[in-house]
Scaffold this motif. Structure first.
Motif, PDB file in Angstrom:
ATOM      1  N   ASP A 151     131.531  92.175  62.222  1.00 31.29           N
ATOM      2  CA  ASP A 151     130.945  91.790  63.508  1.00 31.29           C
ATOM      3  C   ASP A 151     130.071  90.582  63.193  1.00 31.29           C
ATOM      4  O   ASP A 151     129.017  90.706  62.587  1.00 31.29           O
ATOM      5  N   THR A 152     130.552  89.415  63.594  1.00 30.02           N
ATOM      6  CA  THR A 152     129.938  88.169  63.128  1.00 30.02           C
ATOM      7  C   THR A 152     129.056  87.554  64.213  1.00 30.02           C
ATOM      8  O   THR A 152     129.537  87.241  65.300  1.00 30.02           O
ATOM      9  N   TRP A 153     127.809  87.367  63.900  1.00 26.83           N
ATOM     10  CA  TRP A 153     126.904  86.741  64.865  1.00 26.83           C
ATOM     11  C   TRP A 153     126.692  85.271  64.517  1.00 26.83           C
ATOM     12  O   TRP A 153     126.363  84.942  63.364  1.00 26.83           O
TER      13      TRP A 153
ATOM     14  N   GLN B 207     126.612  80.970  66.655  1.00 26.46           N
ATOM     15  CA  GLN B 207     126.609  80.181  67.889  1.00 26.46           C
ATOM     16  C   GLN B 207     127.235  78.808  67.669  1.00 26.46           C
ATOM     17  O   GLN B 207     127.363  78.372  66.527  1.00 26.46           O
ATOM     18  N   THR B 208     127.503  78.144  68.776  1.00 26.22           N
ATOM     19  CA  THR B 208     127.977  76.758  68.703  1.00 26.22           C
ATOM     20  C   THR B 208     127.034  75.939  67.818  1.00 26.22           C
ATOM     21  O   THR B 208     127.471  75.140  66.993  1.00 26.22           O
ATOM     22  N   GLU B 209     125.756  76.170  67.984  1.00 29.84           N
ATOM     23  CA  GLU B 209     124.745  75.379  67.283  1.00 29.84           C
ATOM     24  C   GLU B 209     124.652  75.700  65.799  1.00 29.84           C
ATOM     25  O   GLU B 209     124.092  74.912  65.036  1.00 29.84           O
TER      26      GLU B 209
ATOM     27  N   GLY C 295     117.794  81.917  70.750  1.00 35.22           N
ATOM     28  CA  GLY C 295     117.859  82.414  72.126  1.00 35.22           C
ATOM     29  C   GLY C 295     118.321  83.852  72.229  1.00 35.22           C
ATOM     30  O   GLY C 295     118.554  84.343  73.326  1.00 35.22           O
ATOM     31  N   ASP C 296     118.448  84.538  71.100  1.00 34.46           N
ATOM     32  CA  ASP C 296     118.872  85.936  71.103  1.00 34.46           C
ATOM     33  C   ASP C 296     117.725  86.853  70.682  1.00 34.46           C
ATOM     34  O   ASP C 296     116.842  86.459  69.921  1.00 34.46           O
ATOM     35  N   SER C 297     117.814  88.103  71.146  1.00 34.20           N
ATOM     36  CA  SER C 297     116.899  89.119  70.641  1.00 34.20           C
ATOM     37  C   SER C 297     117.688  90.043  69.723  1.00 34.20           C
ATOM     38  O   SER C 297     118.912  90.116  69.812  1.00 34.20           O
TER      39      SER C 297
HETATM   40  C1  WTA Z   1     126.389  85.693  71.417  1.00 30.41           C
HETATM   41  C2  WTA Z   1     130.094  81.854  69.788  1.00 30.41           C
HETATM   42  C3  WTA Z   1     126.193  89.664  69.530  1.00 30.41           C
HETATM   43  C4  WTA Z   1     124.933  85.386  71.177  1.00 30.41           C
HETATM   44  C5  WTA Z   1     130.345  81.952  68.285  1.00 30.41           C
HETATM   45  C6  WTA Z   1     124.965  83.916  70.818  1.00 30.41           C
HETATM   46  C7  WTA Z   1     126.904  87.500  69.768  1.00 30.41           C
HETATM   47  C8  WTA Z   1     126.056  83.400  71.710  1.00 30.41           C
HETATM   48  C9  WTA Z   1     127.740  87.636  68.637  1.00 30.41           C
HETATM   49  C10 WTA Z   1     126.696  82.164  71.159  1.00 30.41           C
HETATM   50  C11 WTA Z   1     127.775  88.905  67.984  1.00 30.41           C
HETATM   51  C12 WTA Z   1     127.895  85.610  69.394  1.00 30.41           C
HETATM   52  N1  WTA Z   1     126.979  89.876  68.463  1.00 30.41           N
HETATM   53  N2  WTA Z   1     126.133  88.518  70.192  1.00 30.41           N
HETATM   54  N3  WTA Z   1     128.562  89.141  66.951  1.00 30.41           N
HETATM   55  N4  WTA Z   1     128.342  86.444  68.441  1.00 30.41           N
HETATM   56  N5  WTA Z   1     127.032  86.243  70.215  1.00 30.41           N
HETATM   57  O1  WTA Z   1     127.786  79.340  71.301  1.00 30.41           O
HETATM   58  O2  WTA Z   1     124.211  85.611  72.357  1.00 30.41           O
HETATM   59  O3  WTA Z   1     129.780  80.402  72.421  1.00 30.41           O
HETATM   60  O4  WTA Z   1     123.750  83.268  71.050  1.00 30.41           O
HETATM   61  O5  WTA Z   1     129.196  80.850  70.031  1.00 30.41           O
HETATM   62  O6  WTA Z   1     127.004  84.469  71.774  1.00 30.41           O
HETATM   63  O7  WTA Z   1     127.811  81.772  71.906  1.00 30.41           O
HETATM   64  P1  WTA Z   1     128.669  80.514  71.463  1.00 30.41           P
END
Ligand code: WTA
Length: 662
Positions: A425-427, A429-431, A515-517
């Motif tokens: 489960d990969t967290w 963002q675009t940034e 921007g995430d909690s």
């Molecule tokens: C959310 C997508 C929970 C998060 C790669 C982030 C996630 C936003 C997860 C970015 C995850 C992405 N678990 N939340 N595994 N992956 N997010 O820029 O809120 O389209 O800030 O990038 O998606 O979205 P973006």
């Protein structure tokens, strides 16, 4: 914490799954102790770690003088200073005289499935090199911006790599965005060329891409050329071509005056590679800028370790390349490793919900990466679909884009993972360019709903409102304390980085705030809770509520609008909008439809409101600020818990909205 939304704290989820011996044996990092040691080193000697990785994973024409310079207060970060390299060289030339030369680089599966195409490393190199010469012939030079608005066809990847070869900056716009959204992005970065296709086919739908481009470029004087690839799966579709501006891809790439070899441009490590527009809390989408050396290293290394990619593996990421996931884990990460990557033109439910599993069987997919929303929608279709196909080639499963609920995780684990495959489960963002928090298969035990541990070199923390660290399970704001090679370098057009400073570095000065909690449990595992800003996540796609609101108020009948997210079984979040109409307008069902359509036209189908409620007023504070917290609670049906409404300018507005609730 009052601001936080989407906090569904899954404290009672206690299941833990440890990697089995087969997973461990194939893994790059084979135990938790090994991960801990690697992690410790990566943060204690951060620069030494990244230097070693850059040396081992990339080809440099000229080595860097210094690994890192940064200041998170200004903010800026620069990686591998004065290093020279080329992304397309790293993804192609390195392999064309090696054992990989006839290895599949891209396997393309068409929307309909009866047509597929495989490009070996050598073939892809040949196409990219020629295409780079086509770009040059049409006047594209290093630093020019090239917009790419295409379906998921191989030409899309060829276009990106072609730009990278000559140092042009690409900006891919997802084919589901409207002509207006495309126009805004072209104008923001002053693109000189648009690369598109006659149309896009997704499931049973057709998207008139070229017609959308025509409409957009009418008001974009910077665009000198439009290159058009012909989608091959349907014949007889006619496209209007404007002489001297529009050119067919197939004519250009086969032209006699196009040479086969294009010398790769020596790019500085910090030269821009691409711009990708993404939604934020305020205003129009911003052009996130990624550069050459750091981004490529970060995607290459995360891809290799997180998907455990080895020589015979076949990787299938189901995202569209119009999003960062596709950039990093369909194109750059896999190709920089000389891996085989599958590109799928269609959608998971066409012609039926067995489509992904059919692809897994057809190509012998080993790593499969998708979004929770896709899992939830396939869950609904039952277990019979995957039973028809042989899924025994799979070794690693992944998810991205939004929090995954434990129920969906368990379904994925049981039915696709055969109760033995690791789920990453990969967290990110675009940034962030690439994955920051994730399990590493083989080393890190997984828990349903947890993104687990930081990738080596990443220093996350959870802070409370006052900036002090949150304790175990306390929950708070996620921050990253140190830079990593894939971090956003800026937003296009803002050379002083004011926007980056304001959005990501001002809540906790000196730290990156995504921007995430999140919360960290007593094992040190991260659980992402959701966005704390006005960005909502619909089917894993980011939409700023401000964008939807300004789309609505651009309609002549609308006086005011407020958009909020609400929990949605399949999409994760749905879009609920509250609209007040102008005095002389009646709020009819016909107008409702018209407004929903209007949002689709202004932004694109992904921003289509699920619910639209007319209201005679919106709840506001006495200073005129819309109280979204109240609207969010109404949208979620949590009317018992509206919180303090005494500060509202007109508390009766809320009663009226409650009566009309959808
Ligand atoms: C959310 C997508 C929970 C998060 C790669 C982030 C996630 C936003 C997860 C970015 C995850 C992405 N678990 N939340 N595994 N992956 N997010 O820029 O809120 O389209 O800030 O990038 O998606 O979205 P973006």
């Amino acid at each position: 914490m009052e601001e936080m939304k989407n906090i569904e704290v899954l404290m009672d989820e206690k299941r833990v799954f440890s990697p089995g011996p087969d997973v461990v044996e194939r893994a790059y990092i084979k135990s938790f102790a090994e991960y801990e040691e690697l992690y410790k080193r990566s943060v204690e000697d951060n620069e030494g770690f990244w230097a070693e990785m850059a040396e081992n994973n990339l080809h440099w024409f000229k080595k860097w003088d210094k690994v890192l310079e940064y200041d998170f207060h200004k903010p800026y970060s620069k990686w591998f200073i004065n290093g020279k390299l080329n992304v397309s060289y790293n993804c192609l030339d390195r392999f064309i005289n090696s054992d990989k030369r006839n290895k599949a680089a891209i396997i393309w599966e068409s929307n309909y499935g009866y047509i597929s195409r495989t490009l070996t490393y050598r073939q892809l190199y040949h196409e990219v090199s020629r295409f780079a010469n086509v770009l040059k012939k049409h006047g594209i030079k290093k630093g020019d911006r090239v917009m790419i608005y295409m379906p998921m066809i191989p030409e899309l990847s060829i276009a990106m790599l072609g730009c990278a070869r000559i140092g042009a900056i690409h900006s891919v716009v997802f084919g589901g965005f409207s002509s207006q959204s495309l126009k805004d992005r072209i104008q923001d970065c002053g693109a000189k060329m648009v690369i598109t296709a006659d149309y896009g086919a997704r499931g049973r739908k057709f998207v008139p891409l070229k017609a959308n481009v025509d409409e957009a470029v009418e008001v974009c004087p910077t665009v000198e050329r439009v290159l058009v690839a012909k989608v091959q799966t349907v014949t007889g579709y006619r496209t209007a071509m404007t002489p001297d501006r529009d050119f067919w891809w197939h004519d250009e790439i086969t032209a006699d005056d196009i040479e086969s070899y294009c010398e790769p441009e020596w790019m500085d490590s910090e030269d821009p590679l691409f711009i990708l527009y993404t939604s934020g809390s305020t205003g129009k989408p911003k052009g996130v800028l990624h550069t050459t050396g750091g981004y490529l290293l970060y995607t290459a290394l995360t891809f290799k370790w997180i998907f455990n990619n080895k020589e015979d593996d076949i990787h299938f990421c189901t995202a569209d390349i119009g999003w960062i996931t596709g950039h990093s884990y369909i194109v750059y990460g896999p190709l920089c490793n000389g891996a085989t990557t599958v590109m799928f033109e269609g959608i998971p439910t066409f012609p039926n919900p067995g489509r992904f599993w059919k692809i897994v069987e057809k190509y012998g997919i080993t790593s499969f990466y998708t979004a929770p929303t896709a899992i939830r929608s396939l869950m609904r279709e039952g277990e019979s679909w995957m039973k028809k196909y042989d899924l025994s080639s799979l070794r690693v499963l992944g998810t991205v884009g939004e929090p995954i609920n434990p129920e969906a995780w368990m379904w994925y684990h049981k039915n696709i993972g055969q109760e033995k495959l690791p789920i990453v489960d990969t967290w990110w963002q675009t940034e962030t360019g690439g994955i920051l928090i994730t399990p590493l298969p083989g080393a890190i035990p997984t828990k349903p709903g947890s993104a687990c541990k930081p990738f080596p070199g990443i220093s996350p923390a959870i802070l409370k409102e006052d900036g002090t660290p949150a304790g175990p399970d306390e929950g708070g704001y996620l921050v990253i304390k140190k830079p990593w090679p894939g971090i956003i370098r800026g937003t296009y057009g803002d050379s002083e980085n004011k926007r980056v400073k304001e959005v990501y570095f001002s809540k906790f000065p000196g730290m990156y705030f995504p921007g995430d909690s999140a919360r960290v449990d007593s094992d040190g595992d991260f659980w992402i809770m959701g966005r704390v800003d006005d960005v909502i996540n619909i089917s894993g796609h980011r939409i700023g509520t401000a964008e939807v609101e300004s789309a609505l108020v651009s309609h002549p009948s609308v006086s005011e609008a407020a958009a909020v997210g609400f929990p949605h079984d399949i999409k994760g979040e749905g879009l609920y909008v509250f609209v007040t109409v102008k005095g002389d307008v009646s709020p009819t069902d016909a107008l409702k439809k018209e407004l929903i359509n209007h949002v689709r036209e202004v932004i694109g189908a992904i921003a289509s409101p699920d619910k639209l409620q007319f209201a005679s007023g919106l709840p506001k504070t006495r200073s005129g600020k819309i109280m979204r917290r109240i609207l969010r609670n109404i949208a979620k049906g949590d009317v018992e818990n509206l919180g303090d409404t005494t500060t509202l300018a007109d508390p009766f507005v809320v009663d009226e909205i409650l009566k009309g609730m959808l």
